[in-house]
Structures are given as structure tokens and as C-alpha cells.
Design a protein around this motif. Sequence first.
Motif, short mmCIF file in Angstrom:
data_model
loop_
_atom_site.label_atom_id
_atom_site.label_comp_id
_atom_site.label_asym_id
_atom_site.label_seq_id
_atom_site.Cartn_x
_atom_site.Cartn_y
_atom_site.Cartn_z
N ALA A 54 0.79 -1.23 0.00
CA ALA A 54 0.00 0.00 0.00
C ALA A 54 0.82 1.28 0.00
CB ALA A 54 -0.93 0.00 1.22
N TRP A 55 1.99 1.27 0.58
CA TRP A 55 2.74 2.49 0.87
C TRP A 55 2.78 3.51 -0.25
CZ3 TRP A 55 7.28 -0.18 3.87
CH2 TRP A 55 6.94 -0.26 5.22
N ALA A 56 3.21 3.09 -1.44
CA ALA A 56 3.39 4.05 -2.53
C ALA A 56 2.41 3.83 -3.68
CB ALA A 56 4.83 3.97 -3.05
N GLY A 77 -8.06 -5.47 7.53
CA GLY A 77 -6.61 -5.29 7.52
C GLY A 77 -6.21 -3.83 7.43
N PRO A 78 -4.91 -3.59 7.25
CA PRO A 78 -4.39 -2.21 7.28
C PRO A 78 -4.37 -1.49 5.93
CG PRO A 78 -2.58 -3.76 7.21
CD PRO A 78 -3.83 -4.59 7.21
N LEU A 79 -4.94 -2.10 4.88
CA LEU A 79 -4.82 -1.53 3.54
C LEU A 79 -5.30 -0.08 3.47
CD1 LEU A 79 -4.13 -1.90 0.53
CD2 LEU A 79 -6.46 -2.76 0.20
N LEU A 80 -6.51 0.17 3.93
CA LEU A 80 -7.06 1.53 3.82
C LEU A 80 -6.29 2.54 4.64
CD1 LEU A 80 -10.92 0.86 3.88
CD2 LEU A 80 -9.46 1.34 1.91
N GLU A 81 -5.77 2.12 5.77
CA GLU A 81 -5.02 3.03 6.63
C GLU A 81 -3.68 3.42 6.02
OE1 GLU A 81 -4.58 1.18 10.39
OE2 GLU A 81 -6.73 1.10 10.81
N PRO A 97 -22.19 -7.40 -4.47
CA PRO A 97 -22.09 -5.94 -4.62
C PRO A 97 -22.02 -5.23 -3.28
CG PRO A 97 -23.80 -6.84 -6.06
CD PRO A 97 -23.37 -7.96 -5.17
N ALA A 98 -22.59 -5.84 -2.24
CA ALA A 98 -22.56 -5.22 -0.91
C ALA A 98 -21.15 -5.08 -0.37
CB ALA A 98 -23.42 -6.04 0.07
N THR A 99 -20.26 -5.98 -0.78
CA THR A 99 -18.87 -5.90 -0.32
C THR A 99 -18.20 -4.66 -0.90
OG1 THR A 99 -18.67 -8.28 -0.01
CG2 THR A 99 -16.63 -7.05 -0.33
N ALA A 100 -18.38 -4.44 -2.20
CA ALA A 100 -17.81 -3.24 -2.83
C ALA A 100 -18.36 -1.98 -2.18
CB ALA A 100 -18.11 -3.25 -4.33
N THR A 101 -19.65 -1.98 -1.87
CA THR A 101 -20.27 -0.83 -1.23
C THR A 101 -19.70 -0.59 0.16
OG1 THR A 101 -22.33 -1.23 -2.46
CG2 THR A 101 -22.47 0.18 -0.51
N ALA A 102 -19.50 -1.67 0.91
CA ALA A 102 -18.95 -1.55 2.27
C ALA A 102 -17.52 -1.03 2.24
CB ALA A 102 -19.00 -2.90 2.97
N VAL A 103 -16.72 -1.54 1.31
CA VAL A 103 -15.34 -1.07 1.19
C VAL A 103 -15.32 0.40 0.81
CG1 VAL A 103 -13.16 -1.33 -0.07
CG2 VAL A 103 -14.44 -3.36 0.63
N ALA A 104 -16.17 0.78 -0.13
CA ALA A 104 -16.21 2.18 -0.59
C ALA A 104 -16.66 3.12 0.52
CB ALA A 104 -17.16 2.29 -1.79
N ARG A 108 -14.09 6.04 1.53
CA ARG A 108 -14.45 7.41 1.15
C ARG A 108 -13.92 8.44 2.15
NH1 ARG A 108 -19.58 6.69 1.20
NH2 ARG A 108 -19.62 5.77 -0.87
N ASP A 109 -13.97 8.10 3.43
CA ASP A 109 -13.50 9.03 4.47
C ASP A 109 -12.01 9.31 4.37
OD1 ASP A 109 -16.05 9.17 5.44
OD2 ASP A 109 -15.76 7.61 6.97
N ARG A 110 -11.28 8.44 3.71
CA ARG A 110 -9.84 8.61 3.54
C ARG A 110 -9.47 9.12 2.15
NH1 ARG A 110 -6.56 6.99 7.16
NH2 ARG A 110 -4.88 6.71 5.63
N GLY A 111 -10.49 9.48 1.37
CA GLY A 111 -10.24 10.00 0.03
C GLY A 111 -9.75 8.95 -0.93
N ILE A 112 -10.16 7.70 -0.71
CA ILE A 112 -9.74 6.58 -1.55
C ILE A 112 -10.93 6.09 -2.36
CG2 ILE A 112 -8.91 4.18 -1.51
CD1 ILE A 112 -7.40 4.97 1.09
N GLY A 113 -10.75 5.89 -3.65
CA GLY A 113 -11.81 5.42 -4.52
C GLY A 113 -11.86 3.91 -4.59
#
Length: 273
Positions: A54-56, A77-81, A97-104, A108-113
Motif C-alpha cells: 500500500a505504501w506508494a 486489515g491495514p490496507l485503507l489506513e 455488490p454489498a462488499t464493494a459498497t462496504a469497502v467504498a 471514502r472518508d480517507r479520500g480513496i476510490g
Amino acid sequence: MNVGFVGAGRMGRPMVARLVAAGHTVCALARTDQAHTELAAIGAITATSVIEVAWAAEVVLVCVFTDEQVREICLDGPLLEELPRGALIVVHTTGSPATATAVAATARDRGIGVVDAPVSGGPHDIAAGTLTVFLGGAESDVATARAVVRAYADPVLHVGPLGAGQRVKLVNNILFAAQIGLVADAVRLGAQLGLPEPALLAALPHASSGGRAIASIAARGSVDEFRSTVGEFLRKDIAVANELTAALGADLGLLGPAVRAGVAPIVPADPIA
């Protein structure tokens, strides 16, 4: 582009090879010495943890087997962080589809698409750059995802908002399983008419009944042999599709019995005298 990759297995490893060949810098998770050696040999940077992946990364591709593994990586896990703000997660795993929605929702709060991007095809399609990918997500995120996955995919289809990719793939797999079921019943009927399965499968792909399903089955020589190749993947996806249709009150109609025939063993038929 700096690309992170989680799930460099049967499908993922040829994706990594194509990404490297296309000029991307790929950091792939390698959990074993053998995986480290194989990924390094095709030009990838290897990581021993999701944090290193994830780092870069500007884009992280997730290509694991199950929905549960996607949730473990992206939510537990630590991916989003660890991902930089503005990064994108592309989920290739077929699932709910609910999994994609939950991840999003969490990303979203971290500015990640997030883009859901289930695929149709196999390792040979990846190697040829002809994998089919169904993208679900916002236009800007899809554009970024397309710039990466086109290294191994053509066509790359934007089929709607987040979750639409999974819905299209689940319908595709229901239809594919139903087609296998129809071929299985055709083989049963052929046996009743005194036709050996190999002879029937050698002929039908060249006729008006031909199509991708029957051609794939014919290439394997029998319905049961083909099922042994795709069964593990197909049964997993059909289970997800059944859960989704039940939750939404949807009706499989004629697809239902054909799907059941597609994932069940062939019952030998008595030939007509």
C-alpha cells in the motif's frame, strides 16, 4: 503508474506480468519463497505484507478468491489506513455488490476510490490481453482503473455505478452455468439416441447450437471434465448469485433448473434401442 497487487495466484500472476510489460511499477504481495521468486522473475517488486503493497501505490488491484478474503484485506486489515490519499482500489474478485459498497463507504472518508471489476476469462485470456472486465464505479475512478487493467484486458466495459460490475458478472455466471446445464441435458438426450458424447461434442460447436460454453466443453472432451475445471469457481459465484437474488426477491425463471443441471453430475441415460 505505481500499482500494488494482492492475490498474485493463477489469475493474478499473469496480470502482474502484463502490467510490468506495459511499463507499470508493480509491488505484489508474496507470501511464500516460491511466490517471491516467481514474481521477481517477471519484474515485480515483492512485498511480504499488505502494508508494503500500500505504501506508494496509486492503484491497488485485489484478485483473491472469495468475498470474505476481500473483506479481510480491505476492511479488517491495514490496507485503507496505509494507502495514500487519492489512491484507488480495484476489486477483481467476483462477489457480492454489498462488499464493494462496504469497502467504498469506509474508503471514502480517507479520500480513496473503489471500483468493482470482476472478470470473465482465464489465464490464457490474460496472457493474450483479451480478458473481459466489467467495471462498476464513478467515471473518474473507472478512467483510472481502465488505464491499468487495459494492460491485460480488452474489452474493458463500464457497466454502471459501484456494484454494477458484480451484478453483471453474477448474471453472466448464472447464464453460463445454465448453458452448461443445457449441454449436459443435450448429452443425456444424445445418449438416448445412441450418440457417444465425444462425437456429439465434436459436431455441435460447428452448428447453429454452437457458442462459447459448448466450445469450451468440447475442448475438454466431456461435460464432467469441464465441470471439474470450472466447478470450484462457478459454484462459489452461483452461491453468491443465489444469495443476492433471494435478498432482492428476484426470480431466476427458466434459468433456475438449467443452473441446477449445470452444477450437478450427469446421470447416465439408457439409450434408445
